[in-house]
Motif scaffolding. Structure first.
Motif, PDB file in Angstrom:
ATOM      1  N   SER A  11       0.939  -0.996  -0.036  1.00 29.00           N
ATOM      2  CA  SER A  11      -0.068  -0.125   0.154  1.00 29.00           C
ATOM      3  C   SER A  11       0.853   1.236   0.134  1.00 29.00           C
ATOM      4  CB  SER A  11      -0.745   0.040   1.210  1.00 29.00           C
ATOM      5  OG  SER A  11      -1.648  -1.031   1.298  1.00 29.00           O
ATOM      6  N   PHE A  12       0.407   2.282  -0.644  1.00 28.32           N
ATOM      7  CA  PHE A  12       1.229   3.428  -0.739  1.00 28.32           C
ATOM      8  C   PHE A  12       0.342   4.822  -0.739  1.00 28.32           C
ATOM      9  CE2 PHE A  12       3.669   6.863  -2.735  1.00 28.32           C
ATOM     10  CZ  PHE A  12       4.872   6.887  -2.062  1.00 28.32           C
ATOM     11  N   ASN A  23      -3.075  -2.667  -0.875  1.00 25.63           N
ATOM     12  CA  ASN A  23      -2.924  -4.155  -1.069  1.00 25.63           C
ATOM     13  C   ASN A  23      -2.732  -4.816  -2.302  1.00 25.63           C
ATOM     14  OD1 ASN A  23      -3.721  -3.793   1.766  1.00 25.63           O
ATOM     15  ND2 ASN A  23      -5.974  -3.826   1.358  1.00 25.63           N
ATOM     16  N   VAL A  24      -1.606  -4.134  -2.751  1.00 28.10           N
ATOM     17  CA  VAL A  24      -1.320  -4.638  -4.112  1.00 28.10           C
ATOM     18  C   VAL A  24      -0.372  -6.056  -3.957  1.00 28.10           C
ATOM     19  CG1 VAL A  24       0.001  -4.616  -6.410  1.00 28.10           C
ATOM     20  CG2 VAL A  24      -1.383  -2.605  -5.463  1.00 28.10           C
ATOM     21  N   CYS A  25      -0.828  -7.233  -4.520  1.00 29.86           N
ATOM     22  CA  CYS A  25      -0.078  -8.456  -4.397  1.00 29.86           C
ATOM     23  C   CYS A  25       0.469  -8.901  -5.889  1.00 29.86           C
ATOM     24  CB  CYS A  25      -1.076  -9.562  -3.821  1.00 29.86           C
ATOM     25  SG  CYS A  25      -1.512  -9.282  -2.148  1.00 29.86           S
ATOM     26  N   LEU A  26       1.516  -9.273  -6.198  1.00 31.92           N
ATOM     27  CA  LEU A  26       1.924  -9.683  -7.419  1.00 31.92           C
ATOM     28  C   LEU A  26       3.254 -10.435  -7.483  1.00 31.92           C
ATOM     29  CD1 LEU A  26       2.624  -6.417  -9.750  1.00 31.92           C
ATOM     30  CD2 LEU A  26       0.772  -8.398 -10.078  1.00 31.92           C
ATOM     31  N   HIS A  50       7.994   1.486  -7.287  1.00 30.71           N
ATOM     32  CA  HIS A  50       8.422   0.611  -6.252  1.00 30.71           C
ATOM     33  C   HIS A  50       9.291  -0.623  -6.707  1.00 30.71           C
ATOM     34  CE1 HIS A  50       5.046   2.565  -3.995  1.00 30.71           C
ATOM     35  NE2 HIS A  50       5.792   2.082  -2.769  1.00 30.71           N
ATOM     36  N   LEU A  51       9.359  -0.555  -7.784  1.00 31.22           N
ATOM     37  CA  LEU A  51      10.052  -1.813  -8.356  1.00 31.22           C
ATOM     38  C   LEU A  51      11.680  -1.752  -8.199  1.00 31.22           C
ATOM     39  CD1 LEU A  51       7.916  -3.066 -11.238  1.00 31.22           C
ATOM     40  CD2 LEU A  51       8.052  -4.125  -9.068  1.00 31.22           C
ATOM     41  N   ASN A  52      11.961  -0.567  -8.061  1.00 32.38           N
ATOM     42  CA  ASN A  52      13.650  -0.593  -8.143  1.00 32.38           C
ATOM     43  C   ASN A  52      13.828   0.547  -6.894  1.00 32.38           C
ATOM     44  OD1 ASN A  52      13.204   2.141  -8.954  1.00 32.38           O
ATOM     45  ND2 ASN A  52      14.690   1.989 -10.389  1.00 32.38           N
ATOM     46  N   GLY A  53      13.016   0.770  -5.897  1.00 32.43           N
ATOM     47  CA  GLY A  53      13.013   1.201  -4.612  1.00 32.43           C
ATOM     48  C   GLY A  53      13.140   2.893  -4.788  1.00 32.43           C
ATOM     49  N   ILE A  54      12.787   3.349  -5.727  1.00 29.56           N
ATOM     50  CA  ILE A  54      12.715   4.976  -5.655  1.00 29.56           C
ATOM     51  C   ILE A  54      11.503   5.317  -4.747  1.00 29.56           C
ATOM     52  CG2 ILE A  54      12.066   6.825  -7.115  1.00 29.56           C
ATOM     53  CD1 ILE A  54      14.352   5.973  -8.534  1.00 29.56           C
ATOM     54  N   LEU A  55      10.419   4.452  -4.788  1.00 24.62           N
ATOM     55  CA  LEU A  55       9.634   4.782  -3.524  1.00 24.62           C
ATOM     56  C   LEU A  55       9.737   3.268  -2.726  1.00 24.62           C
ATOM     57  CD1 LEU A  55       6.337   6.052  -5.454  1.00 24.62           C
ATOM     58  CD2 LEU A  55       8.074   7.497  -4.331  1.00 24.62           C
ATOM     59  N   ARG A  56       9.654   3.593  -1.430  1.00 28.99           N
ATOM     60  CA  ARG A  56       9.448   2.313  -0.636  1.00 28.99           C
ATOM     61  C   ARG A  56       8.417   2.588   0.296  1.00 28.99           C
ATOM     62  NH1 ARG A  56      14.938   2.931   1.194  1.00 28.99           N
ATOM     63  NH2 ARG A  56      15.010   4.523  -0.277  1.00 28.99           N
ATOM     64  N   ASN A  58       6.912  -0.449   3.179  1.00 26.99           N
ATOM     65  CA  ASN A  58       7.007  -1.122   4.143  1.00 26.99           C
ATOM     66  C   ASN A  58       7.716  -2.352   3.927  1.00 26.99           C
ATOM     67  OD1 ASN A  58       4.905  -1.660   2.877  1.00 26.99           O
ATOM     68  ND2 ASN A  58       3.403  -1.594   4.565  1.00 26.99           N
ATOM     69  N   GLY A  59       8.627  -2.595   3.132  1.00 28.30           N
ATOM     70  CA  GLY A  59       9.469  -3.640   2.852  1.00 28.30           C
ATOM     71  C   GLY A  59       8.683  -4.844   2.178  1.00 28.30           C
TER      72      GLY A  59
END
Lengths: 239, 258
Positions: A11-12, A23-26, A50-56, A58-59
């Protein structure tokens, strides 16, 4: 096959309070080509960041089984190549060479390796010989190709592309589509160009209001007109 | 859209073009220093400098008309700063005029100061135009970096060169969009619209900055800039550097004797 991306309950929320993802699950496997489709503002770009950590958040994003955190950002970014939508944002150097070399230099390649990777990346996208050109004076199609080369030069195993065909004429679009098809790595393509999805991606994920609506075979999703219409991807029945 | 480059004639191939950017940058700085430090009213020395720069421009094969036009563009700024000097400098009166309530006097010494400022500025600008139109911007930036100019400054300049065209495009598109909707009306309304456009441009640039930064971070940028060094001095650089410095030294000696 190996699971190379797994996202669990992501979630972001942007600082201004806008809930972008819920609640994205992939999960994604090696060698897949996946389309991420959805209307404007659905959260596609936020998910890609989110896929390369520009936005993060909760791990909960794992790449090759490892959680993306502060300690391994450098590693994550060399394995996941992210191409932004607007090539004028992606290409910020005075020459094409400098731009394509930017990633390899940051990763710490030697000079010979940098030169080699730049040549290889430009060959791959069919732009050999453009090294000394200024990015501003290229056409949109050429800029898009160079933008892809700027991440290919780091030999990523996962290629993430945001709107590869926006602003392209049909000829440039189909030649870019052919180019993407020839690239061997795992690909995630965020777009609302359904023609491209049909031609390139066997699997499709529909995202709307920050949530995964459906995830499955492209042939089934693209024939489900009422589903597409409900999420702004096809004309509604009344119109 | 196409724009005239800052470094429009930099892809020509002359003796001047082939020099290392660092040689050109340093000699240009020396030349400007020499011009600025020349005492006032040494007209012969100024003529000598003009001769030197004219010879270099001829050697560079950059069209003279282009250089002159370019140099005129920058003159208004100099004149704007210096134009009031003749009115305030005390000395022998060259003329006095009554403008409504004020009595305005112009002095000879003031006019001389003005002439000196204009000539020095013009000579300096000519040398800078020669530098930028015979050196590719990218090479100039590389040169500055190798001369140990702080990396941050070099990056700022390089971003400026990369994005100034993008910004100009954006302004042109905004103007077209504005004019297509029959822009007109009262002066105050027009000013407001222009103010809004400026604000929009600022916000867009700011947001673009964030996106560009994200694109840099995505490719492993962590605040340090690294580059490959590719410049090499050639014997021609040594000849030119030494020769040019000699000429400047001679002209300074000439200056002292004069």
């Amino acid at each position: 096959m190996e699971e190379i991306i797994s996202i669990d309950n992501l979630s972001f929320c942007y600082p201004d309070g806008q809930q972008a993802l819920t609640n994205v699950c992939l999960t994604m496997r090696q060698g897949e080509t996946v389309a991420l489709i959805g209307p404007n503002g659905a959260g596609k770009s936020t998910l890609l960041l989110h896929l390369n950590g520009i936005l993060r958040s909760n791990g909960v994003v794992k790449i090759f089984g490892r959680q993306v955190d502060d300690g391994n950002l450098r590693w994550v970014r060399s394995r996941v190549g992210l191409v932004f939508q607007n090539p004028d944002d992606q290409l910020f150097s005075p020459t094409v060479f400098d731009d394509v070399a930017f990633g390899p230099i940051n990763v710490g390649y030697s000079e010979a390796e940098v030169r080699e990777s730049v040549t290889r990346a430009l060959d791959w996208v069919g732009m050999a010989g453009y090294e000394q050109r200024s990015p501003h004076h290229l056409s949109v199609g050429e800029k898009k190709r160079i933008a892809i080369a700027t991440v290919l030069s780091m030999s990523p195993e996962i290629l993430v592309i945001d709107e590869p065909t926006s602003n392209l004429d049909p000829r440039s679009k189909w030649s870019l589509s052919g180019l993407l098809e020839r690239l061997p790595m795992t690909k995630i393509v965020a777009t609302h160009d359904l023609e491209l999805v049909r031609a390139l991606c066997p699997r499709t994920i529909v995202l709307d209001h920050g949530q995964v609506i459906t995830d499955g075979a492209t042939s089934q999703i693209l024939t489900n007109i009422s589903l597409l219409a409900a999420h702004g991807l096809a004309p509604t029945e009344t119109s | 859209m196409k724009h005239s480059f800052i470094d429009q004639y930099s892809d020509r191939d002359s003796f001047i073009h082939q020099l290392d950017p660092r040689t050109k940058f340093i000699t240009t700085l020396l030349f400007i220093l020499a011009v600025v430090l020349t005492p006032p009213n040494r007209w012969l020395v100024f003529a000598l400098y003009l001769f030197i720069i004219a010879v270099l421009i001829l050697l560079s094969t950059v069209p003279i008309r282009y250089v002159l036009k370019r140099s005129l563009v920058i003159m208004p700024f100099v004149v704007l700063i210096a134009i009031f000097i003749p009115f305030f400098k005390e000395g022998e009166v060259a003329g006095s005029y009554n403008i409504w309530l004020w009595e305005v006097t112009v002095t000879y010494s003031g006019l001389q100061v003005l002439a000196n400022i204009v000539i020095k500025a013009w000579l300096s600008i000519l040398s800078l135009i020669l530098l930028t139109s015979t050196t590719k911007m990218t090479n100039l930036l590389k040169g500055l970096e190798q001369l140990r100019m702080p990396r941050v400054m070099v990056m700022i300049l390089s971003f400026m060169y990369r994005y100034i065209f993008v910004l100009v495009d954006e302004v042109m598109r905004m103007r077209q969009a504005r004019d297509s909707r029959n822009f007109g009306g009262k002066r105050l309304w027009q000013l407001r619209t222009i103010g809004n456009m400026l604000g929009t441009l600022f916000i867009r640039s700011y947001e673009r900055g964030e996106r560009v930064y994200a694109a840099m971070v995505a490719r492993g940028f962590n605040g340090q800039t690294r580059t490959l060094n590719r410049l090499n001095f050639t014997p021609a650089d040594a000849y030119f550097g030494v020769g040019f410095s000699l000429i400047l030294i001679l002209s300074s000696v000439f200056n002292l004797l004069y």
